[in-house]
Design a protein around this motif. Structure first.
Motif, PDB file in Angstrom:
ATOM      1  N   VAL A  20      10.210   5.731   6.184  1.00  0.00           N
ATOM      2  CA  VAL A  20       8.929   5.243   5.668  1.00  0.00           C
ATOM      3  C   VAL A  20       7.949   5.042   6.823  1.00  0.00           C
ATOM      4  CG1 VAL A  20       7.784   3.283   4.573  1.00  0.00           C
ATOM      5  CG2 VAL A  20       9.896   4.193   3.598  1.00  0.00           C
ATOM      6  N   ALA A  21       8.413   4.356   7.867  1.00  0.00           N
ATOM      7  CA  ALA A  21       7.549   4.125   9.028  1.00  0.00           C
ATOM      8  C   ALA A  21       7.146   5.439   9.684  1.00  0.00           C
ATOM      9  CB  ALA A  21       8.254   3.222  10.034  1.00  0.00           C
ATOM     10  N   ALA A  22       8.067   6.402   9.726  1.00  0.00           N
ATOM     11  CA  ALA A  22       7.756   7.701  10.326  1.00  0.00           C
ATOM     12  C   ALA A  22       6.678   8.423   9.528  1.00  0.00           C
ATOM     13  CB  ALA A  22       9.019   8.554  10.408  1.00  0.00           C
ATOM     14  N   ALA A  23       6.749   8.341   8.204  1.00  0.00           N
ATOM     15  CA  ALA A  23       5.739   8.990   7.361  1.00  0.00           C
ATOM     16  C   ALA A  23       4.379   8.334   7.542  1.00  0.00           C
ATOM     17  CB  ALA A  23       6.161   8.945   5.897  1.00  0.00           C
ATOM     18  N   ILE A  24       4.352   7.008   7.640  1.00  0.00           N
ATOM     19  CA  ILE A  24       3.084   6.308   7.831  1.00  0.00           C
ATOM     20  C   ILE A  24       2.482   6.656   9.184  1.00  0.00           C
ATOM     21  CG2 ILE A  24       2.034   4.023   8.112  1.00  0.00           C
ATOM     22  CD1 ILE A  24       4.034   3.003   6.011  1.00  0.00           C
ATOM     23  N   ARG A  25       3.321   6.717  10.217  1.00  0.00           N
ATOM     24  CA  ARG A  25       2.813   7.098  11.541  1.00  0.00           C
ATOM     25  C   ARG A  25       2.240   8.512  11.540  1.00  0.00           C
ATOM     26  NH1 ARG A  25       7.446   4.286  13.420  1.00  0.00           N
ATOM     27  NH2 ARG A  25       8.605   6.244  13.526  1.00  0.00           N
ATOM     28  N   SER A  26       2.866   9.404  10.785  1.00  0.00           N
ATOM     29  CA  SER A  26       2.392  10.789  10.741  1.00  0.00           C
ATOM     30  C   SER A  26       1.248  10.967   9.748  1.00  0.00           C
ATOM     31  CB  SER A  26       3.545  11.725  10.364  1.00  0.00           C
ATOM     32  OG  SER A  26       4.002  11.459   9.042  1.00  0.00           O
ATOM     33  N   VAL A  79      -6.181   5.290   5.999  1.00  0.00           N
ATOM     34  CA  VAL A  79      -5.458   5.417   7.272  1.00  0.00           C
ATOM     35  C   VAL A  79      -4.025   5.856   7.017  1.00  0.00           C
ATOM     36  CG1 VAL A  79      -4.648   4.172   9.308  1.00  0.00           C
ATOM     37  CG2 VAL A  79      -6.923   3.709   8.383  1.00  0.00           C
ATOM     38  N   GLN A  80      -3.371   5.246   6.029  1.00  0.00           N
ATOM     39  CA  GLN A  80      -1.982   5.608   5.745  1.00  0.00           C
ATOM     40  C   GLN A  80      -1.856   7.068   5.330  1.00  0.00           C
ATOM     41  OE1 GLN A  80       0.780   3.334   3.570  1.00  0.00           O
ATOM     42  NE2 GLN A  80       0.212   1.366   4.455  1.00  0.00           N
ATOM     43  N   THR A  91       0.826  -1.206   0.000  1.00  0.00           N
ATOM     44  CA  THR A  91       0.000   0.000   0.000  1.00  0.00           C
ATOM     45  C   THR A  91       0.862   1.257   0.000  1.00  0.00           C
ATOM     46  OG1 THR A  91      -1.856  -1.099   1.096  1.00  0.00           O
ATOM     47  CG2 THR A  91      -1.744   1.286   1.310  1.00  0.00           C
ATOM     48  N   PHE A  92       1.952   1.234   0.748  1.00  0.00           N
ATOM     49  CA  PHE A  92       2.884   2.359   0.739  1.00  0.00           C
ATOM     50  C   PHE A  92       3.408   2.616  -0.666  1.00  0.00           C
ATOM     51  CE2 PHE A  92       7.477   3.157   0.511  1.00  0.00           C
ATOM     52  CZ  PHE A  92       7.498   4.492   0.885  1.00  0.00           C
TER      53      PHE A  92
END
Length: 266
Positions: A211-217, A48-49, A17-18
């Motif tokens: 990548v994880a930081a962008a998804i969390r934000s 959500v993402q 999805t990313f």
């Protein structure tokens, strides 16, 4: 001519999805009109993402409250149009072939407005996933270098893509490009040995903790970290996708007809 592109994986957790959202964003930045359709009918999470709340979703369409075109949400941060799903909806996950046929026909009509319409499929091999893979003009199969991801990517190709010409591989989340190429070569060797087919490598996206930081934000990765190594890889992926897509065959056979011809060849 517009193209319907399925983005698939054999298993979850490989960044499908990313990559779907980021590739669509990169193509929009290149001046293309792009539609992103959350085709994970049971566990949709595109909204959500990206941190959006659309007025209508796919459940509104299937419930007869709005037409598919009315469920389109313009996402200004990426410059793309979205149709989001509804996570955990048993109604969506249990669609039969007549409903899927009508939905695909409506999607075909809608995607005439766009250069590309991306279908973010569910992981695995459930019925709707195979249906949308048959409906697409191209299929991008996403894998990582984990053995289980490679095994499941091969299983997806074997079941859903064996008769397809326009299938390309993307290796995501590896430390180095060389490792991604090695991963692709291992998958390609298995496809040649057991399927007698070659599926080209579209590109490699390196692992990036941002990548994880962008998804969390809940922010688009290319907007949040435009100079990161993974962002450069995604921009390169978009350029390569356009180059290879010019020669890709465009299918117009319905998924039901494609299924019948595969099941009963000749």
């Amino acid at each position: 001519m517009s193209q319907l592109v399925a983005i698939a994986s054999g298993k979850g957790g490989v960044g499908k999805t990313f990559l779907a959202a980021s590739l669509a964003h990169a193509l929009a930045r290149r001046g293309r009109r792009v539609l992103l359709f959350d085709a994970d009918l049971g566990l949709a999470n595109l909204d959500v993402q990206l941190g959006i709340q659309a007025e209508h979703d796919l459940a509104s369409v299937l419930g007869g409250r709005v037409a598919l075109a009315q469920a389109v949400f313009h996402h200004a941060a990426t410059g793309t149009d979205l149709i989001v799903g509804r996570s955990g909806s048993g109604l969506l996950a249990g669609l039969g072939e007549p409903q899927l046929e009508r939905l695909t026909a409506a999607l075909r009509r809608l995607c005439r407005r766009y250069a590309y319409a991306f279908l973010d499929l569910s992981a695995g091999l459930e019925g709707a996933c195979r249906w949308f893979a048959r409906a697409a003009d191209q299929v991008l199969v996403i894998t990582s270098d984990e053995p289980t991801a490679l095994t499941d990517a091969y299983a997806f190709i074997k079941v859903a893509c064996r008769e397809r010409d326009a299938v390309q591989i993307v290796v995501n989340g590896v430390e180095e490009v060389a490792r991604g190429i090695e991963t692709y070569q291992a998958l390609s060797e298995v496809c040649r040995r057991f399927l007698g087919r070659d599926f080209p490598l579209l590109g490699v996206v390196r692992r990036d903790r941002r990548v994880a930081a962008a998804i969390r934000s809940q922010l688009p990765f290319l907007a949040r970290y435009p100079t990161s190594p993974a962002a450069a890889d995604i921009e390169r992926l978009a350029r390569r996708f356009e180059e290879t897509g010019r020669d890709a065959p465009v299918r117009r056979k319905s998924p039901a007809a494609a299924k019948a011809s595969t099941t009963n060849p000749g």
